[in-house]
Design a protein around this motif. Sequence first.
Motif, PDB file in Angstrom:
ATOM      1  N   SER A   1      54.551  38.895  -4.024  1.00 44.57           N
ATOM      2  CA  SER A   1      53.337  39.419  -4.662  1.00 44.57           C
ATOM      3  C   SER A   1      53.349  40.938  -4.703  1.00 44.57           C
ATOM      4  N   ARG A   2      54.286  41.550  -3.971  1.00 43.52           N
ATOM      5  CA  ARG A   2      54.431  43.006  -3.960  1.00 43.52           C
ATOM      6  C   ARG A   2      55.892  43.346  -4.294  1.00 43.52           C
ATOM      7  N   PRO A   3      56.267  43.159  -5.567  1.00 43.73           N
ATOM      8  CA  PRO A   3      57.676  43.290  -5.970  1.00 43.73           C
ATOM      9  C   PRO A   3      58.236  44.705  -5.900  1.00 43.73           C
ATOM     10  N   TYR A   4      57.381  45.673  -5.605  1.00 45.41           N
ATOM     11  CA  TYR A   4      57.832  47.063  -5.469  1.00 45.41           C
ATOM     12  C   TYR A   4      58.365  47.359  -4.069  1.00 45.41           C
ATOM     13  N   MET A   5      58.163  46.438  -3.131  1.00 45.20           N
ATOM     14  CA  MET A   5      58.540  46.706  -1.734  1.00 45.20           C
ATOM     15  C   MET A   5      60.055  46.769  -1.555  1.00 45.20           C
ATOM     16  N   ALA A   6      60.483  47.705  -0.710  1.00 45.92           N
ATOM     17  CA  ALA A   6      61.899  47.865  -0.379  1.00 45.92           C
ATOM     18  C   ALA A   6      62.058  47.760   1.130  1.00 45.92           C
ATOM     19  N   PHE A   7      63.093  47.061   1.546  1.00 45.55           N
ATOM     20  CA  PHE A   7      63.418  46.935   2.972  1.00 45.55           C
ATOM     21  C   PHE A   7      64.601  47.857   3.250  1.00 45.55           C
TER      22      PHE A   7
ATOM     23  N   THR B   1      67.224  47.086   0.311  1.00 45.77           N
ATOM     24  CA  THR B   1      67.179  45.717  -0.212  1.00 45.77           C
ATOM     25  C   THR B   1      65.878  45.536  -0.973  1.00 45.77           C
ATOM     26  N   LEU B   2      65.979  45.128  -2.220  1.00 42.26           N
ATOM     27  CA  LEU B   2      64.814  44.889  -3.076  1.00 42.26           C
ATOM     28  C   LEU B   2      64.649  43.385  -3.300  1.00 42.26           C
ATOM     29  N   GLY B   3      63.452  42.989  -3.701  1.00 41.19           N
ATOM     30  CA  GLY B   3      63.207  41.587  -4.021  1.00 41.19           C
ATOM     31  C   GLY B   3      63.171  40.677  -2.818  1.00 41.19           C
ATOM     32  N   VAL B   4      62.904  41.249  -1.642  1.00 36.10           N
ATOM     33  CA  VAL B   4      62.934  40.449  -0.423  1.00 36.10           C
ATOM     34  C   VAL B   4      61.524  40.147   0.084  1.00 36.10           C
ATOM     35  N   HIS B   5      61.323  38.937   0.553  1.00 36.07           N
ATOM     36  CA  HIS B   5      60.090  38.568   1.259  1.00 36.07           C
ATOM     37  C   HIS B   5      60.444  38.231   2.705  1.00 36.07           C
ATOM     38  N   ASN B   6      61.350  37.286   2.870  1.00 36.94           N
ATOM     39  CA  ASN B   6      61.851  36.921   4.191  1.00 36.94           C
ATOM     40  C   ASN B   6      63.231  37.546   4.363  1.00 36.94           C
ATOM     41  N   ILE B   7      63.361  38.457   5.309  1.00 39.04           N
ATOM     42  CA  ILE B   7      64.616  39.201   5.455  1.00 39.04           C
ATOM     43  C   ILE B   7      65.769  38.328   5.941  1.00 39.04           C
ATOM     44  N   SER B   8      65.469  37.082   6.347  1.00 37.35           N
ATOM     45  CA  SER B   8      66.536  36.181   6.770  1.00 37.35           C
ATOM     46  C   SER B   8      67.069  35.345   5.605  1.00 37.35           C
ATOM     47  N   GLU B   9      66.480  35.530   4.415  1.00 40.62           N
ATOM     48  CA  GLU B   9      66.931  34.808   3.228  1.00 40.62           C
ATOM     49  C   GLU B   9      67.439  35.804   2.191  1.00 40.62           C
ATOM     50  N   ASN B  10      68.314  35.352   1.296  1.00 41.10           N
ATOM     51  CA  ASN B  10      68.885  36.282   0.315  1.00 41.10           C
ATOM     52  C   ASN B  10      68.916  35.724  -1.106  1.00 41.10           C
ATOM     53  N   LYS B  11      68.022  34.788  -1.413  1.00 41.50           N
ATOM     54  CA  LYS B  11      68.046  34.140  -2.720  1.00 41.50           C
ATOM     55  C   LYS B  11      67.690  35.088  -3.864  1.00 41.50           C
ATOM     56  N   THR B  12      66.743  35.978  -3.646  1.00 39.96           N
ATOM     57  CA  THR B  12      66.219  36.796  -4.747  1.00 39.96           C
ATOM     58  C   THR B  12      66.516  38.285  -4.591  1.00 39.96           C
ATOM     59  N   ILE B  13      67.330  38.637  -3.615  1.00 41.60           N
ATOM     60  CA  ILE B  13      67.464  40.050  -3.267  1.00 41.60           C
ATOM     61  C   ILE B  13      68.463  40.811  -4.136  1.00 41.60           C
ATOM     62  N   GLN B  14      68.253  42.104  -4.187  1.00 43.26           N
ATOM     63  CA  GLN B  14      69.200  43.046  -4.763  1.00 43.26           C
ATOM     64  C   GLN B  14      69.492  44.101  -3.691  1.00 43.26           C
TER      65      GLN B  14
ATOM     66  N   PRO C   1      58.505  40.598  12.693  1.00 40.82           N
ATOM     67  CA  PRO C   1      58.509  39.398  11.855  1.00 40.82           C
ATOM     68  C   PRO C   1      59.645  39.423  10.843  1.00 40.82           C
ATOM     69  N   ASP C   2      59.986  38.278  10.309  1.00 44.07           N
ATOM     70  CA  ASP C   2      60.978  38.199   9.234  1.00 44.07           C
ATOM     71  C   ASP C   2      60.328  38.323   7.863  1.00 44.07           C
ATOM     72  N   THR C   3      59.061  37.943   7.770  1.00 50.30           N
ATOM     73  CA  THR C   3      58.387  37.919   6.469  1.00 50.30           C
ATOM     74  C   THR C   3      57.484  39.130   6.276  1.00 50.30           C
TER      75      THR C   3
END
Length: 248
Positions: free
Chosen positions: A31-37, A74-87, A156-158
Amino acid sequence: MLLLLVFLVSILPLSTDGGKIFWGTEAKPHSRPYMAFIKYYDSNSNIRRCGGFLVEKDIVMTAAHCHGRNMRVTLGVHNISENKTIQVIPIQKTKLHEAFNNTTLVNDIMLLKLERKAQNNSFVKTIALPKSQDWVKPGKVCTVAGWGELRNCALPDTLREVNLEVQNSQKCQEMFNGYNNFTQICVGNPKEKKATGEEDSGGPFVCDNVAQGIVSRHHCTGEIPQVFTRISSFIPWIKKTIKLLQQP
């Protein structure tokens, strides 16, 4: 029985308003696609992480005190333990504000130039910046998101989010030496004791879909109010620096 109730309260998550807990709730995924990890190594070779936000397809804004070695975005991340949507995009250049003070955290702003432009999609998008004359006033309620500490300082991971209220500058002037209301925002809500944590550093303070602040001075134990960098006061510097970073 009373002792049992006290014990249960002490071990269960504190919650109000249908599950809202101190230090925020989990954000709706993407819901916050601008976020960067952001992950990096500090001067002692410890792995650190910060938040940031995409302001151009190849520019991420964050806090200057999040600077370190081998920085990775890392962009496109919600759960940092997953990598399905990340760049995952390497950083080509970094630019801290020239007057940044690592002790007082004055001018706590940094821009990161990515090696390539991010691909905009439903998971990755830029966020708008304020105009120079924009000024968030006391009483305004805005949102901070990040992967910072929970109430017990665990990580947290999320992605989590929390609503915080802009406070009168006097509150921060009393608590923080060198607080400057022109370049900083006094943020928090003492009555609700909500706060951000260390790994929320660099994340955006978003008001009406505009990034108005950057998480700067904070503490996972709930020290309130907190100090955020006021983005509108740095717009000339931001525009000039982005042009320089984007030059071949």
